[in-house]
Scaffold this motif. Structure first.
Motif, PDB file in Angstrom:
ATOM      1  N   LEU A  45       0.813  -1.221   0.000  1.00  0.00           N
ATOM      2  CA  LEU A  45       0.000   0.000   0.000  1.00  0.00           C
ATOM      3  C   LEU A  45       0.841   1.263   0.000  1.00  0.00           C
ATOM      4  CD1 LEU A  45      -2.327  -1.514   2.626  1.00  0.00           C
ATOM      5  CD2 LEU A  45      -3.167  -0.679   0.434  1.00  0.00           C
ATOM      6  N   ASN A 157     -12.885  -3.602   3.502  1.00  0.00           N
ATOM      7  CA  ASN A 157     -12.610  -2.655   2.413  1.00  0.00           C
ATOM      8  C   ASN A 157     -11.542  -3.256   1.509  1.00  0.00           C
ATOM      9  OD1 ASN A 157     -12.847   0.063   1.176  1.00  0.00           O
ATOM     10  ND2 ASN A 157     -10.673   0.151   1.688  1.00  0.00           N
ATOM     11  N   PHE A 159     -11.235  -6.114   0.342  1.00  0.00           N
ATOM     12  CA  PHE A 159     -10.858  -7.470   0.756  1.00  0.00           C
ATOM     13  C   PHE A 159     -11.350  -8.482  -0.278  1.00  0.00           C
ATOM     14  CE2 PHE A 159     -12.198 -11.448   2.868  1.00  0.00           C
ATOM     15  CZ  PHE A 159     -10.952 -11.907   3.238  1.00  0.00           C
ATOM     16  N   LEU A 163      -9.766 -11.933  -3.273  1.00  0.00           N
ATOM     17  CA  LEU A 163     -10.020 -13.375  -3.158  1.00  0.00           C
ATOM     18  C   LEU A 163     -10.116 -14.008  -4.553  1.00  0.00           C
ATOM     19  CD1 LEU A 163     -12.564 -13.661  -0.192  1.00  0.00           C
ATOM     20  CD2 LEU A 163     -10.062 -13.639  -0.156  1.00  0.00           C
TER      21      LEU A 163
HETATM   22  N1  SAH Z   1      -8.396  -3.132   3.735  1.00  0.00           N
HETATM   23  C1  SAH Z   1      -7.075  -2.581   3.504  1.00  0.00           C
HETATM   24  C2  SAH Z   1      -6.170  -3.460   2.635  1.00  0.00           C
HETATM   25  C3  SAH Z   1      -6.683  -3.945   1.321  1.00  0.00           C
HETATM   26  S1  SAH Z   1      -5.526  -4.995   0.507  1.00  0.00           S
HETATM   27  C4  SAH Z   1      -7.198  -1.180   2.953  1.00  0.00           C
HETATM   28  O1  SAH Z   1      -8.278  -0.785   2.582  1.00  0.00           O
HETATM   29  O2  SAH Z   1      -6.190  -0.478   2.917  1.00  0.00           O
HETATM   30  C5  SAH Z   1      -6.147  -6.623   0.868  1.00  0.00           C
HETATM   31  C6  SAH Z   1      -5.935  -7.081   2.283  1.00  0.00           C
HETATM   32  O3  SAH Z   1      -6.492  -8.400   2.415  1.00  0.00           O
HETATM   33  C7  SAH Z   1      -4.504  -7.216   2.734  1.00  0.00           C
HETATM   34  O4  SAH Z   1      -4.429  -6.903   4.108  1.00  0.00           O
HETATM   35  C8  SAH Z   1      -4.211  -8.696   2.475  1.00  0.00           C
HETATM   36  O5  SAH Z   1      -3.098  -9.194   3.175  1.00  0.00           O
HETATM   37  C9  SAH Z   1      -5.513  -9.321   2.910  1.00  0.00           C
HETATM   38  N2  SAH Z   1      -5.818 -10.630   2.309  1.00  0.00           N
HETATM   39  C10 SAH Z   1      -5.765 -10.957   1.004  1.00  0.00           C
HETATM   40  N3  SAH Z   1      -6.191 -12.233   0.812  1.00  0.00           N
HETATM   41  C11 SAH Z   1      -6.535 -12.701   2.040  1.00  0.00           C
HETATM   42  C12 SAH Z   1      -7.066 -13.944   2.518  1.00  0.00           C
HETATM   43  N4  SAH Z   1      -7.313 -14.948   1.677  1.00  0.00           N
HETATM   44  N5  SAH Z   1      -7.310 -14.076   3.832  1.00  0.00           N
HETATM   45  C13 SAH Z   1      -7.064 -13.039   4.694  1.00  0.00           C
HETATM   46  N6  SAH Z   1      -6.564 -11.857   4.302  1.00  0.00           N
HETATM   47  C14 SAH Z   1      -6.300 -11.678   3.000  1.00  0.00           C
END
Ligand code: SAH
Length: 361
Positions: A45, A157, A159, A163
């Protein structure tokens, strides 16, 4: 490629070998492998990283989410006569640097709401940043281990866009799985086995040749599981991401690196792979579990309804020299040609909780 994989082989070399031995993998497996390595190895980030998110643009974003949660909680708590409610848990999925949580918790505290903090996060390096931002937070690897005895205030947010998704592609003879194969360490999408027509949404079956449809079973599993918890324990879930009301035809798989778009099949594990989120499918998953789904609104309209304008003016009055920065952030978060329309907001709430603010009815 050599027969043996050396211990210091790159992820691309190891993945290419696995594909050579075991055959092409699904797009979802490719995304999961690439993103797990990506998020584990760095802080993506900010200006120095690959992309910037709303909470990193301005404290106003997290603060307004905190106010939204506090408002919902207080109206519900007031409606209870006896006994007083249990303290809720704040549960954030993929909290990045922990900035959103820090800002939201500070805003909630002004209303005497100090929930226990739980983070679902798989990246060891981001966990370090999160514990520095929110000392005392508890960590989980997945939705499976979250608290079971208190109301849940869930925030996600950007997230769900991280996936994995499966893709199917329309060929001459019907729909096929879209897989990832390789030539040496060059990865490329290929058509796999034919899938039965009845797994394709009826109104999309006649889409033109080459059309792609995406589906994210893991996202649905997350929403169903957390919605079932909220149904049993009370609470709400707020999801913000770029997305659409699907299912729909479209290839939204993309990679972001150094603030620009990149080929998602290149540089495996070194760039962020994302897909747009199908919010209608997530709303339906929440409704199946017994929650009320809000309408889907643009991030701009939602933040304006929550009072980002007055909040920006308050920040400017407190520190007039910050005016250009605060106004630029307000614009970036809400303008229709910036994040205001592409990013959308969906809330799922416990059926006995009050209507959440910010959503047109
Ligand atoms: N919500 C934050 C970061 C978004 S980036 C913001 O708005 O700034 C995506 C986030 O999800 C990161 O923290 C990443 O490490 C986490 N993440 C991605 N895939 C994941 C998974 N399968 N399980 C748990 N966390 C995950």
């Amino acid at each position: 490629m050599s027969n043996a994989v050396s211990p210091d082989a790159t992820l691309a070399e190891r993945l290419a070998r696995a594909i050579t031995l075991g055959g092409p993998i699904s797009v979802a497996q490719f995304i999961a492998t690439a993103n797990t390595a990506y998020y584990a190895s760095r802080d993506p980030l900010g200006a120095e990283g690959d992309f910037i998110t709303a909470p990193e643009i301005s404290q106003m974003f997290g603060e307004l989410i905190g106010l939204w949660l506090a408002d919902l909680w207080l109206r519900w708590a007031e409606s209870l006569i006896d006994p007083p409610p249990k303290l809720p848990a704040y549960l954030e999925l993929g909290p990045g640097r922990g900035t959103l949580a820090q800002d939201a918790l500070r805003a909630m505290k002004r209303f005497d709401l100090a929930p226990v903090v739980h983070f679902v996060e798989t990246s060891p390096s981001l966990r370090k940043a999160q514990i520095a931002a929110v000392p005392g937070a508890k960590f989980y690897d997945s939705y499976k281990d979250v608290p079971t005895n208190t109301p849940l205030l869930v925030v996600a947010n950007e997230f769900f866009d991280a996936l994995p998704v499966h893709q199917v592609v329309k060929g001459d003879d019907g729909w096929h799985q879209r897989l990832v194969g390789c030539q040496d360490t060059l990865f490329l999408p290929i058509a796999g086995k034919r899938v039965p027509d009845d797994v394709i949404p009826t109104d999309l079956r006649a889409a033109p040749l080459g059309s792609i449809i995406e589906t994210s079973p893991l996202s649905v599993i997350y929403v169903e599981a957390l919605a079932a918890r909220i149904r049993a324990q009370g609470g709400a879930m707020l999801m913000i991401d770029y997305g659409y009301a699907g299912p729909a035809v479209g290839d939204t798989l993309q990679a972001v690196r150094a603030h620009g778009y990149a080929n998602p099949f290149d540089a495996v594990g070194q760039q962020d792979i994302t897909c747009h989120v199908d919010f209608a499918t997530l709303a339906a998953a929440g409704a199946r579990a017994g929650l009320r789904a809000s309408t889907l609104v643009g991030q701009g309209a939602w933040l304006e309804a929550l009072g980002i304008g007055p909040r920006a003016e308050a920040l400017v009055s407190a520190s007039p020299d910050r005016a250009p920065e605060v106004h630029a952030a307000h614009q970036r978060l809400t303008a229709p040609d910036q994040m205001g329309m592409l990013f959308k907001v969906l809330a799922l709430t416990s059926p006995d909780w009050p209507e959440p603010v910010g959503f047109a009815t």
